[in-house]
Scaffold this active site. Sequence first.
Site, mmCIF file in Angstrom:
data_model
loop_
_atom_site.group_PDB
_atom_site.id
_atom_site.type_symbol
_atom_site.label_atom_id
_atom_site.label_comp_id
_atom_site.label_asym_id
_atom_site.label_seq_id
_atom_site.Cartn_x
_atom_site.Cartn_y
_atom_site.Cartn_z
ATOM 1 N N GLU A 49 4.437 3.486 -2.171
ATOM 2 C CA GLU A 49 3.884 2.873 -0.950
ATOM 3 C C GLU A 49 2.562 2.155 -1.185
ATOM 4 O O GLU A 49 2.212 1.227 -0.450
ATOM 5 C CB GLU A 49 3.736 3.921 0.156
ATOM 6 C CG GLU A 49 5.060 4.464 0.691
ATOM 7 C CD GLU A 49 5.622 5.631 -0.111
ATOM 8 O OE1 GLU A 49 5.048 5.928 -1.194
ATOM 9 O OE2 GLU A 49 6.602 6.256 0.311
ATOM 10 N N PHE A 111 6.986 19.327 9.230
ATOM 11 C CA PHE A 111 7.340 18.774 7.924
ATOM 12 C C PHE A 111 6.860 17.320 7.823
ATOM 13 O O PHE A 111 7.137 16.511 8.702
ATOM 14 C CB PHE A 111 8.862 18.846 7.717
ATOM 15 C CG PHE A 111 9.302 18.224 6.405
ATOM 16 C CD1 PHE A 111 8.891 18.766 5.194
ATOM 17 C CD2 PHE A 111 10.105 17.084 6.389
ATOM 18 C CE1 PHE A 111 9.278 18.197 3.996
ATOM 19 C CE2 PHE A 111 10.494 16.508 5.193
ATOM 20 C CZ PHE A 111 10.074 17.065 3.986
ATOM 21 N N GLN A 112 6.142 17.003 6.760
ATOM 22 C CA GLN A 112 5.593 15.664 6.492
ATOM 23 C C GLN A 112 4.714 15.139 7.625
ATOM 24 O O GLN A 112 4.721 13.948 7.931
ATOM 25 C CB GLN A 112 6.707 14.674 6.152
ATOM 26 C CG GLN A 112 7.391 15.052 4.831
ATOM 27 C CD GLN A 112 8.287 13.970 4.268
ATOM 28 O OE1 GLN A 112 8.895 13.207 5.006
ATOM 29 N NE2 GLN A 112 8.378 13.911 2.949
ATOM 30 N N LYS A 161 8.758 9.543 15.740
ATOM 31 C CA LYS A 161 10.204 9.374 15.576
ATOM 32 C C LYS A 161 10.890 9.223 16.936
ATOM 33 O O LYS A 161 11.769 8.375 17.116
ATOM 34 C CB LYS A 161 10.769 10.572 14.806
ATOM 35 C CG LYS A 161 12.164 10.347 14.282
ATOM 36 C CD LYS A 161 12.563 11.404 13.269
ATOM 37 C CE LYS A 161 13.934 11.045 12.682
ATOM 38 N NZ LYS A 161 14.371 12.024 11.678
ATOM 39 N N MET A 473 -13.798 -2.282 -19.185
ATOM 40 C CA MET A 473 -15.042 -2.445 -18.434
ATOM 41 C C MET A 473 -15.882 -1.166 -18.493
ATOM 42 O O MET A 473 -17.119 -1.222 -18.571
ATOM 43 C CB MET A 473 -14.728 -2.831 -16.986
ATOM 44 C CG MET A 473 -15.947 -3.140 -16.148
ATOM 45 S SD MET A 473 -16.990 -4.405 -16.894
ATOM 46 C CE MET A 473 -16.390 -5.876 -16.097
HETATM 47 C C1 LIG Z 1 -15.546 -5.311 -11.763
HETATM 48 C C2 LIG Z 1 -16.094 -6.161 -10.661
HETATM 49 C C3 LIG Z 1 -17.157 -7.011 -10.910
HETATM 50 C C4 LIG Z 1 -17.615 -7.879 -9.932
HETATM 51 N N1 LIG Z 1 -18.595 -8.774 -10.241
HETATM 52 C C5 LIG Z 1 -18.913 -9.745 -9.352
HETATM 53 C C6 LIG Z 1 -19.802 -10.805 -9.704
HETATM 54 O O1 LIG Z 1 -20.302 -10.882 -10.810
HETATM 55 N N2 LIG Z 1 -20.042 -11.760 -8.772
HETATM 56 C C7 LIG Z 1 -19.475 -11.727 -7.523
HETATM 57 O O2 LIG Z 1 -19.688 -12.651 -6.722
HETATM 58 N N3 LIG Z 1 -18.672 -10.723 -7.153
HETATM 59 C C8 LIG Z 1 -18.368 -9.747 -8.048
HETATM 60 N N4 LIG Z 1 -17.490 -8.763 -7.674
HETATM 61 C C9 LIG Z 1 -16.938 -8.784 -6.298
HETATM 62 C C10 LIG Z 1 -17.909 -8.135 -5.303
HETATM 63 O O3 LIG Z 1 -17.806 -6.742 -5.405
HETATM 64 C C11 LIG Z 1 -17.554 -8.578 -3.861
HETATM 65 O O4 LIG Z 1 -16.228 -8.272 -3.572
HETATM 66 C C12 LIG Z 1 -17.746 -10.065 -3.627
HETATM 67 O O5 LIG Z 1 -18.984 -10.501 -4.120
HETATM 68 C C13 LIG Z 1 -17.621 -10.373 -2.145
HETATM 69 O O6 LIG Z 1 -17.558 -11.749 -1.958
HETATM 70 P P1 LIG Z 1 -17.742 -12.365 -0.480
HETATM 71 O O7 LIG Z 1 -18.981 -11.816 0.118
HETATM 72 O O8 LIG Z 1 -17.588 -13.820 -0.638
HETATM 73 O O9 LIG Z 1 -16.399 -11.889 0.250
HETATM 74 P P2 LIG Z 1 -16.101 -10.752 1.343
HETATM 75 O O10 LIG Z 1 -16.573 -9.436 0.886
HETATM 76 O O11 LIG Z 1 -14.645 -10.899 1.647
HETATM 77 O O12 LIG Z 1 -16.955 -11.186 2.587
HETATM 78 C C14 LIG Z 1 -16.602 -12.319 3.307
HETATM 79 C C15 LIG Z 1 -17.683 -12.615 4.329
HETATM 80 O O13 LIG Z 1 -17.268 -13.759 5.058
HETATM 81 C C16 LIG Z 1 -17.318 -13.481 6.456
HETATM 82 N N5 LIG Z 1 -16.283 -14.248 7.134
HETATM 83 C C17 LIG Z 1 -14.959 -13.977 7.251
HETATM 84 N N6 LIG Z 1 -14.330 -14.928 7.945
HETATM 85 C C18 LIG Z 1 -15.261 -15.846 8.276
HETATM 86 C C19 LIG Z 1 -15.233 -17.066 9.009
HETATM 87 N N7 LIG Z 1 -14.093 -17.522 9.537
HETATM 88 N N8 LIG Z 1 -16.387 -17.754 9.166
HETATM 89 C C20 LIG Z 1 -17.564 -17.290 8.653
HETATM 90 N N9 LIG Z 1 -17.646 -16.125 7.958
HETATM 91 C C21 LIG Z 1 -16.512 -15.422 7.767
HETATM 92 C C22 LIG Z 1 -17.118 -11.978 6.568
HETATM 93 O O14 LIG Z 1 -17.639 -11.471 7.773
HETATM 94 C C23 LIG Z 1 -17.874 -11.485 5.327
HETATM 95 O O15 LIG Z 1 -19.253 -11.303 5.581
HETATM 96 C C24 LIG Z 1 -17.034 -7.855 -8.642
HETATM 97 C C25 LIG Z 1 -16.000 -6.966 -8.370
HETATM 98 C C26 LIG Z 1 -15.518 -6.146 -9.367
HETATM 99 C C27 LIG Z 1 -14.370 -5.242 -9.061
HETATM 100 C C1 LIG Z 2 -8.216 3.009 -9.184
HETATM 101 C C2 LIG Z 2 -9.445 2.819 -10.028
HETATM 102 N N1 LIG Z 2 -9.850 3.825 -10.836
HETATM 103 C C3 LIG Z 2 -10.948 3.665 -11.624
HETATM 104 C C4 LIG Z 2 -11.656 2.491 -11.591
HETATM 105 C C5 LIG Z 2 -12.907 2.300 -12.458
HETATM 106 N N2 LIG Z 2 -12.691 1.208 -13.440
HETATM 107 C C6 LIG Z 2 -13.145 -0.056 -13.217
HETATM 108 S S1 LIG Z 2 -12.720 -1.111 -14.445
HETATM 109 C C7 LIG Z 2 -11.933 0.106 -15.293
HETATM 110 C C8 LIG Z 2 -11.266 -0.178 -16.618
HETATM 111 C C9 LIG Z 2 -10.093 -1.092 -16.485
HETATM 112 O O1 LIG Z 2 -9.375 -1.057 -17.696
HETATM 113 P P1 LIG Z 2 -8.208 -2.076 -17.950
HETATM 114 O O2 LIG Z 2 -7.258 -2.063 -16.824
HETATM 115 O O3 LIG Z 2 -7.624 -1.810 -19.292
HETATM 116 O O4 LIG Z 2 -8.957 -3.475 -17.919
HETATM 117 P P2 LIG Z 2 -10.086 -4.034 -18.941
HETATM 118 O O5 LIG Z 2 -11.410 -3.694 -18.366
HETATM 119 O O6 LIG Z 2 -9.860 -3.379 -20.258
HETATM 120 O O7 LIG Z 2 -9.842 -5.496 -18.964
HETATM 121 C C10 LIG Z 2 -12.022 1.333 -14.616
HETATM 122 C C11 LIG Z 2 -11.454 2.608 -15.115
HETATM 123 C C12 LIG Z 2 -11.194 1.490 -10.690
HETATM 124 N N3 LIG Z 2 -11.851 0.336 -10.545
HETATM 125 N N4 LIG Z 2 -10.077 1.674 -9.953
#
Ligand SMILES: Cc1cc2nc3c(=O)[nH]c(=O)nc-3n(C[C@H](O)[C@H](O)[C@H](O)COP(=O)(O)OP(=O)(O)OC[C@H]3O[C@@H](n4cnc5c(N)ncnc54)[C@H](O)[C@@H]3O)c2cc1C
Ligand SMILES: Cc1ncc(C[n+]2csc(CCOP(=O)(O)OP(=O)(O)O)c2C)c(N)n1
Length: 568
Positions: A49, A111-112, A161, A473
């Site tokens: 799911e 159940f569930q 249900k 990472m």
């Molecule tokens: C491993 C990892 C590394 C990351 N590194 C980076 C990085 O280096 N740089 C980076 O940028 N991000 C990075 N991120 C992503 C980060 O965590 C955020 O998800 C991201 O920065 C959010 O981008 P955002 O604010 O544009 O989008 P969202 O979080 O989706 O926010 C969107 C915003 O737009 C607004 N909005 C929605 N609709 C409208 C509309 N119609 N008009 C006006 N406003 C609206 C919402 O209210 C909200 O405030 C990383 C994520 C991971 C998992």
């Molecule tokens: C469900 C979940 N568990 C743990 C993490 C923490 N985490 C972030 S990146 C990462 C490693 C990802 O490894 P892989 O999928 O091999 O990608 P790589 O970084 O090697 O490109 C982990 C464990 C996460 N983001 N999501």
Amino acid sequence: MTKTGAQILWECLVREGVTDVFGYPGGAILPAYDALLEYPIRHVLVRHEQGATHMADGYARASGRVGVAIATSGPGATNMVTGIATAMMDSSPLVCITGQVGSRLIGSDAFQETDITGVTLPITKHNYLVTSAEQIAPAVREAFHVARSGRPGPVLLDITKDAQQSRAEFDWDGAAPRRATGRPLPPLDRDAVERAADLINAAERPLILAGRGVILSDAMSLLRTFAEHADVPVAMTLLGIGGFPASHPLNLGMMGMHGEAWVNAAIQEADLLLAFGMRFDDRVTGNLKTYAQGARKIHIDIDPAEIGKNVPVDIGIVADLATALDALQPLVVHQHHRPWRQRIADEKRDAAVRDIKNLPDDGHLYAAHVVHDLWRVTGGDAVIVTDVGQHQMWEAQYYHHEQARSLITSGGLGTMGFALPAAIGAKIARPDAEVWAVVGDGGFQMTLAELATIAQEQLAINVAIINNGYLGMVRQWQEFFYEKRYAATPLHNPDFVKLAEAYGLTARRVSIRRDVVPAVEDARRQRGAMIIDFQVEQEDSVYPMVPAGADLHQMIRRPSPIVETALD
Ligand SMILES: Cc1cc2nc3c(=O)[nH]c(=O)nc-3n(C[C@H](O)[C@H](O)[C@H](O)COP(=O)(O)OP(=O)(O)OC[C@H]3O[C@@H](n4cnc5c(N)ncnc54)[C@H](O)[C@@H]3O)c2cc1C
Ligand SMILES: Cc1ncc(C[n+]2csc(CCOP(=O)(O)OP(=O)(O)O)c2C)c(N)n1
Ligand SMILES: [Mg+2]
């Protein structure tokens, strides 16, 4: 005419325009599944799911339509939790439907039985416990309205249900959403728009921070006109990528923790930041105390809760971005910021020397090469769905997206396991699009059971596994901040080629650079799915990097000249 609750449910979904749903059956939702056979809706049988929710999410992100997932009560419903939270963090419109035990059994540990409305209260935009057939039509209509209106998000409908089994009068018109849901948007603050225009007209070093709100608001061409008219460079958040064409001369690339060094330097030097539909995530700002200290700030966001939440701003405008840009554009004078753009271009030059894609072929295969070649071969026009980790960041840096909705990735929750199912949803939403899942060897194994869904539905999705033998990472953080103590990050992987073949899918392995392009071309020629196991350099790191909470301009840069291999 009376219908069963189950029939009313599907009738409403059809009328809401739903053509595809992703789900998994079980006892409490069985009446709905039985009635499904009478309706023109494609049901995709998932293998877990969580997969159903990510598929619905990928469907929504790829198309802008509401994605629908369906599951039974108890474990079926709780398996959806990660996918719902993922959608909530990234403002993705979903309607998740769960069966619930009979209304008279609620609270008896039947159940569930799980109180899924209680469980999902903080991770849904809204949720409903529906206990009678009469309530179904109004609840479904309101759920769709809530999911797609304002700042979009996931909504859960938990239907008992007996509500599915009993009969009620079906009245579509009478079920139209009545009460105002959520806070209605205030009228546009014209005074604030005028003050914003004054700041823009006076700025010497302005910078646009474009977020996912640009895409959600469908404001891509308005943004482009605005940026060109006022000559303002555009930096993007991870989720804003695609909102402004990568090849546009004003495009700077991604900001933040793994953003481009020249982008973060520009943010710190700017005298005006224009934050358009982005929420100043901590991955974007680094240390808030030292963030863009010399800049005035204008923030346009549809959600009033975001204005001033993390970063104090000079002008906050609560509005749909397209509406606000429409009003702002005529007040902004046409001008040029040549010295400012030149300053940023100078910063770029140093980065090119450190860029690993410019490294001559030394026999090693780097993930950056794989992504760069994937971009070259597909011409930047594919829909790329990434998982979470190093490969996600390399994709953001090396695949240059021209179109909105062409990068689908879990940003806010950072959910490993997202990519494979979300790619399935994207392909079903846009069957004519070329869809690639770019996944890590770790995250791929979290939801790889959905390979069976790809095989059963005969979907032509290509999967690029960036196989570095590590939870890369996390390994990188251990390398930088934990003295290379690699606790629980090396992965002993199965043979991914054999595994894919066991599902009846075509697969191959690539471990040298010159084989990348032929493999990608081969995958594009194939009629069905292709799984490619790219065996890349194991201990490469994503550069540049702002350590968590550090100042944005204090990035760890790739050592120059670039020499970094597992053998060194
Ligand atoms: C491993 C990892 C590394 C990351 N590194 C980076 C990085 O280096 N740089 C980076 O940028 N991000 C990075 N991120 C992503 C980060 O965590 C955020 O998800 C991201 O920065 C959010 O981008 P955002 O604010 O544009 O989008 P969202 O979080 O989706 O926010 C969107 C915003 O737009 C607004 N909005 C929605 N609709 C409208 C509309 N119609 N008009 C006006 N406003 C609206 C919402 O209210 C909200 O405030 C990383 C994520 C991971 C998992
Ligand atoms: C469900 C979940 N568990 C743990 C993490 C923490 N985490 C972030 S990146 C990462 C490693 C990802 O490894 P892989 O999928 O091999 O990608 P790589 O970084 O090697 O490109 C982990 C464990 C996460 N983001 N999501
Ligand atoms: Mg890995």
